[in-house]
Scaffold this motif. Structure first.
Motif, PDB file in Angstrom:
ATOM      1  N   LYS A   1     -14.713  15.321  -5.807  1.00  0.00           N
ATOM      2  CA  LYS A   1     -16.025  15.176  -5.165  1.00  0.00           C
ATOM      3  C   LYS A   1     -16.135  16.078  -3.941  1.00  0.00           C
ATOM      4  CE  LYS A   1     -16.988  10.509  -6.772  1.00  0.00           C
ATOM      5  NZ  LYS A   1     -17.178   9.097  -6.419  1.00  0.00           N
TER       6      LYS A   1
ATOM      7  N   THR B   1     -16.750  19.530  -5.218  1.00  0.00           N
ATOM      8  CA  THR B   1     -18.139  19.654  -5.665  1.00  0.00           C
ATOM      9  C   THR B   1     -19.081  19.780  -4.470  1.00  0.00           C
ATOM     10  OG1 THR B   1     -17.687  18.410  -7.680  1.00  0.00           O
ATOM     11  CG2 THR B   1     -19.994  18.497  -6.962  1.00  0.00           C
ATOM     12  N   ASN B   2     -18.852  18.977  -3.454  1.00  0.00           N
ATOM     13  CA  ASN B   2     -19.707  19.024  -2.268  1.00  0.00           C
ATOM     14  C   ASN B   2     -19.588  20.355  -1.534  1.00  0.00           C
ATOM     15  OD1 ASN B   2     -20.735  16.473  -2.750  1.00  0.00           O
ATOM     16  ND2 ASN B   2     -19.260  15.464  -1.417  1.00  0.00           N
TER      17      ASN B   2
END
Length: 101
Positions: free
Chosen positions: A82, A85-86
């Motif tokens: 995550k 992805t961020n």
């Protein structure tokens, strides 16, 4: 963005290391017996049944703990994903002329 690339590489190495460790711990936990050993392995000791049950308790606890460790490391791997992805999305959002998701 050289600094971001370095951090991306570090995050990817960390993610791979964590998922590898999760697999190794899961494999160890999978090797414990699901049932108590036959009490005859302790010979004619009066408390052979109690010993066999105790061994089973230790093996079950170890299996459970290795399973928890595997599960926790998989959660860490997902969290790292995550973050990756961020970072990618923030990079895309801050790049002039790039299409936004």
């Amino acid at each position: 963005m050289a600094g971001f690339d370095l951090n991306r590489q570090a995050l990817e190495r960390m993610r791979r290391t964590v998922i590898e460790a999760a697999g190794q711990l899961g494999s160890i936990g999978d090797n414990f017996a699901d049932k108590a050993p036959n009490s005859s392995i302790f010979g004619t000791v009066a408390s052979a049944d109690i010993l066999a049950k105790a061994v089973n308790g230790v093996e079950q606890r170890a299996s459970d703990e290795y399973g928890k460790a595997e599960s926790n490391l998989k959660a860490v791997e997902r969290a790292i994903g995550k973050v990756q992805t961020n970072i990618d999305q923030a990079d895309l959002d801050s790049t002039p002329g790039e299409s936004k998701k």
